[in-house]
Design a protein around this motif. Structure first.
Motif, short mmCIF file in Angstrom:
data_model
loop_
_atom_site.label_atom_id
_atom_site.label_comp_id
_atom_site.label_asym_id
_atom_site.label_seq_id
_atom_site.Cartn_x
_atom_site.Cartn_y
_atom_site.Cartn_z
N ALA A 7 0.83 -1.21 0.00
CA ALA A 7 0.00 0.00 0.00
C ALA A 7 0.86 1.25 0.00
O ALA A 7 0.48 2.28 -0.57
CB ALA A 7 -0.92 -0.01 1.22
N ALA A 8 2.05 1.16 0.61
CA ALA A 8 2.94 2.32 0.70
C ALA A 8 3.46 2.76 -0.66
O ALA A 8 3.85 3.93 -0.83
CB ALA A 8 4.11 2.01 1.63
N VAL A 9 3.50 1.84 -1.66
CA VAL A 9 4.00 2.22 -2.98
C VAL A 9 2.86 2.57 -3.93
O VAL A 9 3.09 2.83 -5.12
CB VAL A 9 4.89 1.10 -3.58
CG1 VAL A 9 6.11 0.86 -2.71
CG2 VAL A 9 4.10 -0.20 -3.77
N GLY A 10 1.61 2.57 -3.44
CA GLY A 10 0.48 3.07 -4.22
C GLY A 10 0.09 2.27 -5.44
O GLY A 10 0.00 2.82 -6.54
N PRO A 11 -0.21 0.97 -5.30
CA PRO A 11 -0.68 0.20 -6.47
C PRO A 11 -2.06 0.68 -6.91
O PRO A 11 -2.78 1.36 -6.17
CB PRO A 11 -0.73 -1.24 -5.95
CG PRO A 11 -0.93 -1.09 -4.48
CD PRO A 11 -0.18 0.14 -4.07
N LYS A 12 -2.45 0.30 -8.13
CA LYS A 12 -3.73 0.75 -8.69
C LYS A 12 -4.90 0.20 -7.88
O LYS A 12 -5.83 0.93 -7.54
CB LYS A 12 -3.82 0.27 -10.14
CG LYS A 12 -5.07 0.75 -10.87
CD LYS A 12 -5.02 0.28 -12.32
CE LYS A 12 -6.25 0.73 -13.10
NZ LYS A 12 -6.19 0.27 -14.51
N ASN A 13 -4.88 -1.09 -7.59
CA ASN A 13 -5.96 -1.72 -6.82
C ASN A 13 -5.37 -2.77 -5.89
O ASN A 13 -4.36 -3.41 -6.20
CB ASN A 13 -6.99 -2.40 -7.74
CG ASN A 13 -7.81 -1.40 -8.52
OD1 ASN A 13 -8.50 -0.57 -7.93
ND2 ASN A 13 -7.75 -1.47 -9.85
N ILE A 14 -6.06 -2.96 -4.76
CA ILE A 14 -5.69 -4.02 -3.82
C ILE A 14 -6.96 -4.81 -3.52
O ILE A 14 -8.03 -4.25 -3.31
CB ILE A 14 -5.12 -3.46 -2.50
CG1 ILE A 14 -3.79 -2.74 -2.76
CG2 ILE A 14 -4.93 -4.58 -1.47
CD1 ILE A 14 -3.19 -2.11 -1.50
N CYS A 15 -6.82 -6.14 -3.47
CA CYS A 15 -7.94 -7.00 -3.13
C CYS A 15 -7.48 -8.06 -2.13
O CYS A 15 -6.34 -8.55 -2.23
CB CYS A 15 -8.51 -7.69 -4.38
SG CYS A 15 -9.97 -8.71 -4.06
#
Length: 424
Positions: free
Chosen positions: A204-212
């Motif tokens: 989350a710290a590197v800012g991905p497009k989506n997380i599931c």
């Protein structure tokens, strides 16, 4: 029979993941395993605890010394394996070495990632389960309390924690090697435990497009997903949705693989052979090893991540030296407590005998005073009588001894007998 501290097991250094996953103990199996262990050895195993993580499976015992030779057979039988398959990968420690090993494990010195803090929490969980199973007594309780104290001291007084590299951070770096910037990546986490939570924090710290987050319990998945504004799905939805994700990190307690070769092959075709990074942190493994043969899949196991994170910086080496010095001192302190504990019954007997002698002579002195004897004479007699009683045993033993035995007794007497010092 005497009771020793024993440690027995295997870890990421002694055994590959293919062996470790065959002897791992899921949390719901630990208690029955402890009951089976104590039942198998009877009074030979007085106390026990089982520590099982993705990188190690270890049994800590307060047991009779001969038990250490039979533990490999028990572990093999419990896991339906041949003893010969495990023996080359096992280590066994007794007394000082067993205590030192426990201290090093809790302090992160024996971890795949030097200084990682998760192992301390995992050891505390193992102790809690052992306590609930009624498998802990005075000896192991004291060992683990001192183990936790040593780990705290190591982290407080050395830089071992400051220079550690987590498995979660390594997973991010591996994904960045393939995709570079992860801002356009879709990331899927399978599981909702502590390791997945750590990985989700780093990704989350590197800012991905989506997380599931996918989990068998959707409620647990939602608790974790809410922290990262992520989506959720059930494990049963994986076959239809796995193709959507560029990075997949899995760590569950499943005894069987969750992602098989066929499922991943179909996903790769649907992705038109765009690459996917898969990180399997589970033991037993969540992803079939054969998946690594697919040309568009970058599959990493816990062992692969371990090789990525190993770094020998000067600061870390200096911290290790400091940590080992702390551990050596604390091992000596614990062993002193252990040996003192063993002689307590003898010390109690000596104390009680001395008090009985003193009381007997005191009663005789009181009778002399009651008959009108001079108090000064009675005190002189009492002091002389007590001196003769206390010296009789040592003097008789000295008179009976000869040669080296007499020399040894002469050397010990000044330390065993009371002395007085007067200021001049």
């Amino acid at each position: 029979m005497s009771v020793d501290v024993l440690t027995f097991g295997l870890n990421h250094v002694s055994a590959p993941v293919a062996v470790r996953e065959r002897v791992s103990f899921p949390m719901d199996v630990v208690r029955p395993a402890l009951e089976g262990l104590r039942s198998a050895f009877g009074s030979g195993v007085r106390e026990a605890a089982i520590l099982s993580t993705c990188n190690r499976t270890e049994i800590y015992c307060a047991a009779e010394p001969h038990v250490i030779e039979r533990l490999p057979d028990w572990m093999a039988d419990f896991n339906s394996l041949k003893s010969g398959d495990l023996t080359p990968h096992l280590y066994r420690y007794q007394q000082n070495d067993a205590v030192r090993h426990a201290f090093r494990v809790a302090s992160g010195l024996d971890s795949m990632v030097l200084g990682e803090p998760q192992i301390l929490g995992q050891m505390k969980d193992a102790v809690r389960v052992a306590e609930q199973a009624g498998a802990l007594g005075t000896l192991l309780h004291q060992l683990f309390q001192r183990t936790f104290s040593v780990a705290k001291e190591v982290r407080s007084h050395t830089a071992i924690g400051a220079h550690s590299v987590s498995m979660a951070a390594a997973a991010v770096r591996l994904a960045e090697r393939v995709f570079g910037d992860l801002s356009d990546a879709n990331v899927l986490f399978i599981g909702a435990g502590e390791m997945i939570e750590l990985c989700a924090t780093h990704f989350a710290a590197v800012g991905p497009k989506n997380i599931c987050v996918a989990n068998r319990s959707i409620e647990r998945a939602e608790v974790l997903a809410n922290r990262f504004s992520a989506q959720t799905m059930r494990l049963s939805d994986l076959p239809d949705r796995i193709e959507q994700y560029d990075v997949i990190v899995s760590c569950t307690a499943s005894s069987l693989p969750i992602l098989g070769l066929g499922m991943v092959e179909r996903a790769i075709r649907a992705r038109r052979h765009r690459p996917v990074v898969m990180v399997d942190l589970a033991v037993p493994r969540d992803i079939e090893p054969e998946v690594a043969r697919l040309s568009d899949v970058y599959l990493y196991s816990v062992d692969d991540l371990g090789r990525v994170v190993q770094r020998g910086t000067d600061a870390r080496k200096a911290a290790v030296v400091q940590a080992e010095a702390i551990i050596d001192t604390q091992v000596q302190n614990f062993m002193h407590w252990l040996y003192t504990r063993e002689i307590v019954p003898a010390l109690v007997d000596v104390q009680q005998n001395a008090e009985q002698v003193s009381q007997f002579e005191l009663e005789r002195a009181k009778r002399l005073l009651a008959r009108g004897e001079s108090p000064d004479d009675v005190l002189q007699w009492l002091a002389h009588s007590l001196t003769q009683k206390y010296l009789h045993g040592p003097m008789a033993e000295l008179n009976r001894s000869e040669g080296p035995q007499r020399e040894q007794l002469l050397e010990m007497l000044p330390r065993l007998l009371p002395t007085t010092s007067r200021r001049r």
